[in-house]
Design an enzyme around this catalytic site. Structure first.
Site, PDB file in Angstrom:
ATOM      1  N   GLY A 281     -17.678   6.588  18.869  1.00 37.82           N
ATOM      2  CA  GLY A 281     -18.273   5.483  18.123  1.00 37.82           C
ATOM      3  C   GLY A 281     -19.657   5.701  17.564  1.00 37.82           C
ATOM      4  O   GLY A 281     -20.119   4.908  16.733  1.00 37.82           O
ATOM      5  N   GLU A 315     -15.775  10.540  23.698  1.00 39.00           N
ATOM      6  CA  GLU A 315     -14.722  10.813  22.709  1.00 39.00           C
ATOM      7  C   GLU A 315     -15.270  10.768  21.283  1.00 39.00           C
ATOM      8  O   GLU A 315     -14.813   9.972  20.462  1.00 39.00           O
ATOM      9  CB  GLU A 315     -13.607   9.761  22.834  1.00 39.00           C
ATOM     10  CG  GLU A 315     -12.959   9.637  24.185  1.00 39.00           C
ATOM     11  CD  GLU A 315     -12.047   8.398  24.294  1.00 39.00           C
ATOM     12  OE1 GLU A 315     -11.933   7.637  23.311  1.00 39.00           O
ATOM     13  OE2 GLU A 315     -11.457   8.197  25.359  1.00 39.00           O
ATOM     14  N   PRO A 316     -16.262  11.579  20.954  1.00 41.02           N
ATOM     15  CA  PRO A 316     -16.825  11.499  19.603  1.00 41.02           C
ATOM     16  C   PRO A 316     -15.887  12.067  18.548  1.00 41.02           C
ATOM     17  O   PRO A 316     -15.197  13.062  18.787  1.00 41.02           O
ATOM     18  CB  PRO A 316     -18.080  12.380  19.708  1.00 41.02           C
ATOM     19  CG  PRO A 316     -17.769  13.354  20.784  1.00 41.02           C
ATOM     20  CD  PRO A 316     -16.857  12.665  21.751  1.00 41.02           C
ATOM     21  N   GLY A 317     -15.838  11.421  17.410  1.00 40.26           N
ATOM     22  CA  GLY A 317     -15.051  11.928  16.284  1.00 40.26           C
ATOM     23  C   GLY A 317     -15.962  12.128  15.089  1.00 40.26           C
ATOM     24  O   GLY A 317     -16.354  13.239  14.741  1.00 40.26           O
ATOM     25  N   ARG A 318     -16.382  10.990  14.515  1.00 45.62           N
ATOM     26  CA  ARG A 318     -17.199  11.013  13.304  1.00 45.62           C
ATOM     27  C   ARG A 318     -18.472  11.843  13.460  1.00 45.62           C
ATOM     28  O   ARG A 318     -18.825  12.626  12.580  1.00 45.62           O
ATOM     29  CB  ARG A 318     -17.575   9.569  12.956  1.00 45.62           C
ATOM     30  CG  ARG A 318     -18.241   9.414  11.606  1.00 45.62           C
ATOM     31  CD  ARG A 318     -18.817   8.009  11.452  1.00 45.62           C
ATOM     32  NE  ARG A 318     -17.922   6.948  11.806  1.00 45.62           N
ATOM     33  CZ  ARG A 318     -17.153   6.275  10.951  1.00 45.62           C
ATOM     34  NH1 ARG A 318     -17.190   6.561   9.671  1.00 45.62           N
ATOM     35  NH2 ARG A 318     -16.361   5.313  11.377  1.00 45.62           N
ATOM     36  N   CYS A 387      -3.928   3.391 -10.240  1.00 46.86           N
ATOM     37  CA  CYS A 387      -3.859   2.110 -10.954  1.00 46.86           C
ATOM     38  C   CYS A 387      -4.269   0.936 -10.068  1.00 46.86           C
ATOM     39  O   CYS A 387      -3.463   0.045  -9.778  1.00 46.86           O
ATOM     40  CB  CYS A 387      -2.452   1.907 -11.478  1.00 46.86           C
ATOM     41  SG  CYS A 387      -1.930   3.334 -12.417  1.00 46.86           S
ATOM     42  N   GLU A 388      -5.464   0.961  -9.570  1.00 50.69           N
ATOM     43  CA  GLU A 388      -6.014  -0.144  -8.784  1.00 50.69           C
ATOM     44  C   GLU A 388      -7.516  -0.172  -9.033  1.00 50.69           C
ATOM     45  O   GLU A 388      -8.143   0.882  -9.075  1.00 50.69           O
ATOM     46  CB  GLU A 388      -5.834   0.100  -7.279  1.00 50.69           C
ATOM     47  CG  GLU A 388      -4.430   0.300  -6.852  1.00 50.69           C
ATOM     48  CD  GLU A 388      -4.089  -0.448  -5.578  1.00 50.69           C
ATOM     49  OE1 GLU A 388      -4.864  -1.331  -5.163  1.00 50.69           O
ATOM     50  OE2 GLU A 388      -3.039  -0.129  -5.027  1.00 50.69           O
ATOM     51  N   TYR A 415     -12.411  11.092   8.867  1.00 45.12           N
ATOM     52  CA  TYR A 415     -11.668   9.988   8.258  1.00 45.12           C
ATOM     53  C   TYR A 415     -11.538  10.192   6.748  1.00 45.12           C
ATOM     54  O   TYR A 415     -11.578   9.247   5.969  1.00 45.12           O
ATOM     55  CB  TYR A 415     -12.307   8.631   8.609  1.00 45.12           C
ATOM     56  CG  TYR A 415     -12.452   8.474  10.112  1.00 45.12           C
ATOM     57  CD1 TYR A 415     -11.321   8.391  10.926  1.00 45.12           C
ATOM     58  CD2 TYR A 415     -13.704   8.475  10.739  1.00 45.12           C
ATOM     59  CE1 TYR A 415     -11.433   8.303  12.302  1.00 45.12           C
ATOM     60  CE2 TYR A 415     -13.824   8.380  12.122  1.00 45.12           C
ATOM     61  CZ  TYR A 415     -12.688   8.299  12.896  1.00 45.12           C
ATOM     62  OH  TYR A 415     -12.793   8.208  14.267  1.00 45.12           O
TER      63      TYR A 415
HETATM   64  N1  LLP Z   1     -11.816   6.943  20.810  1.00 50.60           N
HETATM   65  C1  LLP Z   1     -10.989   5.967  20.386  1.00 50.60           C
HETATM   66  C2  LLP Z   1     -10.112   5.319  21.362  1.00 50.60           C
HETATM   67  C3  LLP Z   1     -11.000   5.555  19.048  1.00 50.60           C
HETATM   68  O1  LLP Z   1     -10.183   4.585  18.643  1.00 50.60           O
HETATM   69  C4  LLP Z   1     -11.877   6.201  18.132  1.00 50.60           C
HETATM   70  C5  LLP Z   1     -11.906   5.809  16.718  1.00 50.60           C
HETATM   71  C6  LLP Z   1     -12.695   7.228  18.620  1.00 50.60           C
HETATM   72  C7  LLP Z   1     -12.652   7.575  19.967  1.00 50.60           C
HETATM   73  C8  LLP Z   1     -13.642   7.985  17.746  1.00 50.60           C
HETATM   74  O2  LLP Z   1     -14.619   7.174  17.205  1.00 50.60           O
HETATM   75  P1  LLP Z   1     -15.791   7.821  16.305  1.00 50.60           P
HETATM   76  O3  LLP Z   1     -16.647   8.679  17.207  1.00 50.60           O
HETATM   77  O4  LLP Z   1     -15.144   8.641  15.255  1.00 50.60           O
HETATM   78  O5  LLP Z   1     -16.499   6.658  15.742  1.00 50.60           O
HETATM   79  N2  LLP Z   1     -11.302   5.067   9.742  1.00 50.60           N
HETATM   80  C9  LLP Z   1     -12.551   4.485  10.117  1.00 50.60           C
HETATM   81  C10 LLP Z   1     -12.899   4.785  11.564  1.00 50.60           C
HETATM   82  C11 LLP Z   1     -11.853   4.357  12.550  1.00 50.60           C
HETATM   83  C12 LLP Z   1     -12.179   4.708  13.983  1.00 50.60           C
HETATM   84  C13 LLP Z   1     -11.031   4.473  14.871  1.00 50.60           C
HETATM   85  N3  LLP Z   1     -11.217   4.847  16.239  1.00 50.60           N
HETATM   86  C14 LLP Z   1     -13.626   4.952   9.154  1.00 50.60           C
HETATM   87  O6  LLP Z   1     -13.356   5.734   8.258  1.00 50.60           O
HETATM   88  O7  LLP Z   1     -14.770   4.501   9.239  1.00 50.60           O
END
Ligand code: LLP
Length: 460
Positions: A281, A315-318, A387-388, A415
């Site tokens: 997050g 659990e970092p993603g972004r 087309c949007e 993402y």
């Molecule tokens: N763990 C869980 C259970 C999650 O649902 C998520 C993201 C993460 C970890 C990773 O979160 P992060 O570190 O990436 O913030 N598509 C959207 C973001 C959706 C995030 C969904 N869950 C966007 O483009 O902003």
């Protein structure tokens, strides 16, 4: 020719322009960039070298020539650095970094992280399969998500993953039953919904009572107690994920305090929890936002862990992938109107949906810097061919562009491709991974045949 040389040569180059160019050159060294008046830290491994935007040492123009546009380009060094920022901050603390595969699931990208010893947070059997193919260890995999199918649960149990983050009593029963049939014990955490406002976009906020995620914190203790009686469940953790693109530390700490209360209550009643999973997050800078670094976040978080024998899972993603990738697109047409000007590019909402879906703002820059004629910079909406009217990558951007020019949409490593689709029967973009001077095609461009291969005419 480098713009500085061009500027010196051209007679219209006044002192102010020259100064701004010198600054631009210096900025590309100090990793800062000033395009359209705002200055901010640009993605560290995407810089202008001799007036051309590069991924590490490779000019994006070369990548466009070789693999076409639109395309996604990632930097290995950036992925590694962003991962290591977490690793370094967690040194000395019992911990596990589980990259959220949903942010960028390309197996080439996952492989870069697996080589560093990353664990992975998955939300489907498909993502688990990707992790294995990428060289990840199932024993470092956390399975999140609220709709796990029986087949996915069986697959994950079979591979002996580290833990299931369970989101409802019904899911708990299903996992217990399947584990019983397989004669194994399932390691489980319950995902708590703390009813905390993460202060983010409503579509990516997940920790509020009216969100579909997790178990209400008031019910958590009772559900843990009854789960502890299930024969094939081993309760090992408490989990929480409150949202994405979070820009302050406070909501993380509030949710941790709540989780620790649950841990303490459970310990008192004889249920021993070994890890706390605080989810992902943490936000990133897309523009001029101020965002805590992983180090700042984790320093604050780890204070809560002093004197506790708990492993911390993140659990970092972004924050690992977003600023490790860009989206490369070419201007097809310039269209000038009374109200608006449009730069029609070959990338679209099917490739990068964040602007259309969340109104997200991502920096857009020219790949080749032009000779400085500030008066020539024109305000455009950067739009795709779909087309949007929601098909835009950016609105009201001041750009100095001509038809045929390349643009880079920054911060597109998370993402981005993962949310792309074939809307308007558009083959999806290739993904390219750069490592210093080397370029690896980690996903080919789709073609129409691959797109249609699963379709059939009816037999009548
Ligand atoms: N763990 C869980 C259970 C999650 O649902 C998520 C993201 C993460 C970890 C990773 O979160 P992060 O570190 O990436 O913030 N598509 C959207 C973001 C959706 C995030 C969904 N869950 C966007 O483009 O902003």
């Amino acid at each position: 020719m480098h713009p500085l040389d061009a500027a010196k040569r051209d007679s219209y180059c006044d002192q102010r322009t020259l100064l701004s160019l010198i600054k631009l050159s210096l900025d590309s060294v100090s990793k800062l960039i000033e395009v359209d008046g705002t200055q901010f830290t640009l993605m560290k491994h995407f810089n202008y070298i001799s007036g051309e935007l590069c991924a590490e040492q490779v000019p994006l123009t070369e990548i466009a020539t070789k693999y076409g546009t639109p395309s996604f380009v990632y930097s290995r060094a950036a992925l590694e650095e962003n991962y290591k920022a977490y690793e370094k901050s967690l040194a000395g603390c019992k911990s596990q970094i589980c990259f959220a595969v949903k942010a960028n699931s390309n197996i080439g990208v996952l492989n870069v992280l697996a080589r560093l010893g990353a664990g992975f947070d998955i939300v489907s059997g498909g993502e688990l399969n990707r992790v294995i193919r990428a060289g990840g260890q199932p024993s470092n995999v956390i399975f999140s998500g609220l709709g796990k199918t029986a087949q996915e649960i069986r697959y994950a149990l079979d591979l002996q993953i580290k833990c299931f983050n369970v989101e409802s009593p019904a899911e708990l029963d299903r996992i217990d039953k399947i584990a019983g049939e397989m004669d194994v014990i399932a390691p489980v955490s319950l995902r708590i919904n703390p009813d905390i406002d993460a202060g983010t976009h409503p579509y990516i906020s997940t920790g509020l009572r009216d969100n579909k995620f997790g178990i209400e914190s008031q019910k958590a203790y009772e559900i843990y107690k009854s789960a502890s009686a299930l024969r094939n469940i081993n309760l090992i953790g408490v989990d929480c994920h409150i949202g994405s693109q979070i820009t302050s530390i406070a909501p993380f700490l509030d949710s941790i305090d709540l989780m620790l209360e649950i841990v303490d209550n459970l310990t008192e009643s004889g249920v021993n929890i070994s890890h706390l999973d605080i989810g992902g997050g943490l936000g990133v800078r897309y523009g001029s936002e101020s965002i805590p670094s992983p180090e700042e976040l984790l320093n604050a978080v780890m204070q809560r862990f002093v004197d506790r024998d708990l492993t911390l899972i993140v659990e970092p993603g972004r924050s690992i992938a977003a600023n490790a990738g860009i989206f490369l697109t070419r201007v097809e047409y310039l269209k000038f109107g009374t109200e608006k000007n449009f730069a029609v590019v070959d990338g679209a909402m099917n490739d990068l949906i964040r602007p259309a879906l969340y109104g997200a703002w991502q920096k857009i820059v020219s790949v080749a810097l032009k000779s400085p004629t500030p008066s020539r910079s024109t305000r455009f909406d950067v739009v795709g061919p779909i087309c949007e009217s929601s098909d835009f990558l950016g609105k009201d951007r001041d750009l100095m562009i001509d038809e045929g020019d390349l643009l880079a949409v920054m911060s597109a490593g998370a993402y981005g491709f993962v949310m792309s689709s074939n809307y308007n029967t558009r083959p999806r973009s290739p993904e390219v991974l750069v490592d210093d001077t080397e370029v690896y095609l980690v996903r080919k461009r789709e073609d129409i045949d691959t797109l249609l291969q699963l379709e059939d005419l009816p037999s009548f």
